[in-house]
Design a protein around this motif. Structure first.
Motif, short mmCIF file in Angstrom:
data_model
loop_
_atom_site.label_atom_id
_atom_site.label_comp_id
_atom_site.label_asym_id
_atom_site.label_seq_id
_atom_site.Cartn_x
_atom_site.Cartn_y
_atom_site.Cartn_z
N TYR A 21 0.84 -1.20 0.00
CA TYR A 21 0.00 0.00 0.00
C TYR A 21 0.87 1.25 0.00
CZ TYR A 21 -3.43 3.47 1.38
OH TYR A 21 -4.23 4.59 1.42
N ASP A 22 1.92 1.27 0.84
CA ASP A 22 2.82 2.42 0.90
C ASP A 22 3.55 2.64 -0.43
OD1 ASP A 22 2.07 2.89 3.52
OD2 ASP A 22 3.84 1.92 4.39
N ILE A 23 3.97 1.55 -1.06
CA ILE A 23 4.65 1.65 -2.36
C ILE A 23 3.70 2.22 -3.41
CG2 ILE A 23 5.64 0.30 -4.26
CD1 ILE A 23 6.76 -1.60 -2.07
N ALA A 24 2.47 1.71 -3.45
CA ALA A 24 1.49 2.18 -4.43
C ALA A 24 1.14 3.65 -4.17
CB ALA A 24 0.23 1.32 -4.37
N LYS A 25 1.02 4.03 -2.92
CA LYS A 25 0.69 5.42 -2.58
C LYS A 25 1.81 6.36 -3.02
CE LYS A 25 -0.70 8.28 1.30
NZ LYS A 25 -0.91 8.34 2.74
N LYS A 26 3.06 5.96 -2.79
CA LYS A 26 4.20 6.78 -3.20
C LYS A 26 4.26 6.91 -4.72
CE LYS A 26 8.26 8.79 -2.85
NZ LYS A 26 8.19 10.11 -3.42
N ALA A 27 4.01 5.82 -5.43
CA ALA A 27 4.01 5.87 -6.89
C ALA A 27 2.91 6.80 -7.39
CB ALA A 27 3.81 4.47 -7.46
N GLN A 28 1.75 6.74 -6.77
CA GLN A 28 0.64 7.61 -7.16
C GLN A 28 0.98 9.08 -6.89
OE1 GLN A 28 -3.00 6.76 -5.03
NE2 GLN A 28 -4.22 7.20 -6.85
N GLU A 29 1.64 9.35 -5.78
CA GLU A 29 2.05 10.73 -5.46
C GLU A 29 3.08 11.23 -6.48
OE1 GLU A 29 3.49 10.45 -1.47
OE2 GLU A 29 1.47 10.31 -0.61
N ASP A 30 4.00 10.35 -6.89
CA ASP A 30 5.00 10.74 -7.88
C ASP A 30 4.35 11.09 -9.22
OD1 ASP A 30 6.98 10.38 -6.02
OD2 ASP A 30 7.69 8.47 -6.84
N VAL A 31 3.38 10.29 -9.64
CA VAL A 31 2.67 10.55 -10.89
C VAL A 31 1.92 11.87 -10.79
CG1 VAL A 31 0.77 9.77 -12.36
CG2 VAL A 31 2.50 8.15 -11.61
N GLN A 32 1.29 12.11 -9.65
CA GLN A 32 0.54 13.36 -9.46
C GLN A 32 1.48 14.56 -9.53
OE1 GLN A 32 -2.74 13.67 -9.37
NE2 GLN A 32 -2.54 15.87 -9.28
N LYS A 33 2.65 14.47 -8.89
CA LYS A 33 3.62 15.57 -8.93
C LYS A 33 4.08 15.83 -10.37
CE LYS A 33 5.54 15.02 -4.31
NZ LYS A 33 6.72 14.59 -3.54
N GLU A 34 4.30 14.75 -11.11
CA GLU A 34 4.73 14.89 -12.51
C GLU A 34 3.64 15.57 -13.34
OE1 GLU A 34 5.55 11.98 -16.24
OE2 GLU A 34 6.45 11.37 -14.34
N MET A 35 2.40 15.20 -13.09
CA MET A 35 1.29 15.79 -13.87
C MET A 35 1.09 17.27 -13.54
SD MET A 35 -1.43 12.65 -13.90
CE MET A 35 -2.63 13.58 -14.84
N GLU A 36 1.46 17.68 -12.33
CA GLU A 36 1.30 19.08 -11.93
C GLU A 36 2.33 20.00 -12.56
OE1 GLU A 36 1.41 18.92 -7.68
OE2 GLU A 36 -0.62 18.10 -7.52
N LEU A 37 3.42 19.44 -13.08
CA LEU A 37 4.44 20.26 -13.72
C LEU A 37 3.90 20.82 -15.04
CD1 LEU A 37 7.60 17.99 -13.34
CD2 LEU A 37 7.19 20.17 -12.19
N PRO A 38 4.28 22.06 -15.37
CA PRO A 38 3.89 22.57 -16.68
C PRO A 38 4.60 21.79 -17.78
CG PRO A 38 5.39 24.09 -15.57
CD PRO A 38 5.07 22.99 -14.60
N TYR A 39 4.04 21.83 -18.99
CA TYR A 39 4.64 21.06 -20.09
C TYR A 39 6.05 21.54 -20.40
CZ TYR A 39 5.48 18.65 -24.40
OH TYR A 39 6.06 17.86 -25.36
N LEU A 40 6.26 22.86 -20.39
CA LEU A 40 7.59 23.42 -20.62
C LEU A 40 8.14 23.96 -19.31
CD1 LEU A 40 7.01 25.30 -23.99
CD2 LEU A 40 8.25 23.16 -23.65
N LEU A 41 9.35 23.52 -18.96
CA LEU A 41 9.96 23.90 -17.69
C LEU A 41 11.12 24.85 -17.92
CD1 LEU A 41 10.21 20.26 -16.33
CD2 LEU A 41 8.57 21.96 -15.60
N ASP A 42 11.26 25.82 -17.02
CA ASP A 42 12.47 26.62 -17.06
C ASP A 42 13.56 25.85 -16.31
OD1 ASP A 42 12.11 27.02 -14.30
OD2 ASP A 42 11.25 29.01 -14.56
N ARG A 43 14.78 26.32 -16.38
CA ARG A 43 15.87 25.53 -15.81
C ARG A 43 15.82 25.44 -14.29
NH1 ARG A 43 21.29 29.19 -16.34
NH2 ARG A 43 21.00 29.72 -14.20
N THR A 44 15.24 26.43 -13.61
CA THR A 44 15.12 26.36 -12.16
C THR A 44 14.17 25.24 -11.74
OG1 THR A 44 15.54 28.73 -11.98
CG2 THR A 44 14.53 27.66 -10.08
N LYS A 45 12.99 25.19 -12.36
CA LYS A 45 12.04 24.11 -12.05
C LYS A 45 12.61 22.76 -12.45
CE LYS A 45 7.69 26.50 -11.92
NZ LYS A 45 6.91 27.34 -12.77
N LEU A 46 13.29 22.72 -13.58
CA LEU A 46 13.90 21.48 -14.04
C LEU A 46 14.92 20.97 -13.01
CD1 LEU A 46 14.05 19.52 -16.50
CD2 LEU A 46 15.93 20.93 -17.32
#
Length: 107
Positions: A21-46
């Motif tokens: 459950y903890d592994i699946a929750k962490k993976a889901q959080e990682d996917v959510q964080k990735e989806m929240e990033l804008p499509y184009l990143l500046d070098r600071t966010k990158l």
């Protein structure tokens, strides 16, 4: 004659469930964080949100590579999130000397 029987602890199934459950929750959080990033990143966010390094380290070791994906918009250089993640996955180096019988890498 010696006989040994291995039996899991009484709450073994619950512990295994909690681990998965903890592994699946962490993976889901990682996917959510990735989806929240804008499509184009500046070098600071990158640097901060994708590579987890300083901007100076990113400049010195990654951004100057000719094969690293970038887009020039006016006077700015931006980095497409999807292409950057693909680039990272394609450039993971794993040594066979560490554990040749194991499969390592980014999935």
């Amino acid at each position: 004659m010696f006989e040994a029987k291995l039996q899991p602890e009484s709450d073994f199934n619950n512990k295994v469930y909690d681990i998965f459950y903890d592994i699946a929750k962490k993976a889901q959080e990682d996917v959510q964080k990735e989806m929240e990033l804008p499509y184009l990143l500046d070098r600071t966010k990158l640097a901060e949100r994708v590579f987890n390094v300083s901007v100076q380290s990113l400049d010195a070791h990654v951004l100057k590579r000719k094969d690293f994906p970038k887009v020039h918009v006016g006077g700015r250089t931006l980095y497409p999130k999807d292409l950057v993640i693909t680039w990272i996955r394609n450039h993971v180096d794993v040594s066979d000397d560490i554990a040749p019988e194991r499969n390592f890498g980014v999935v």
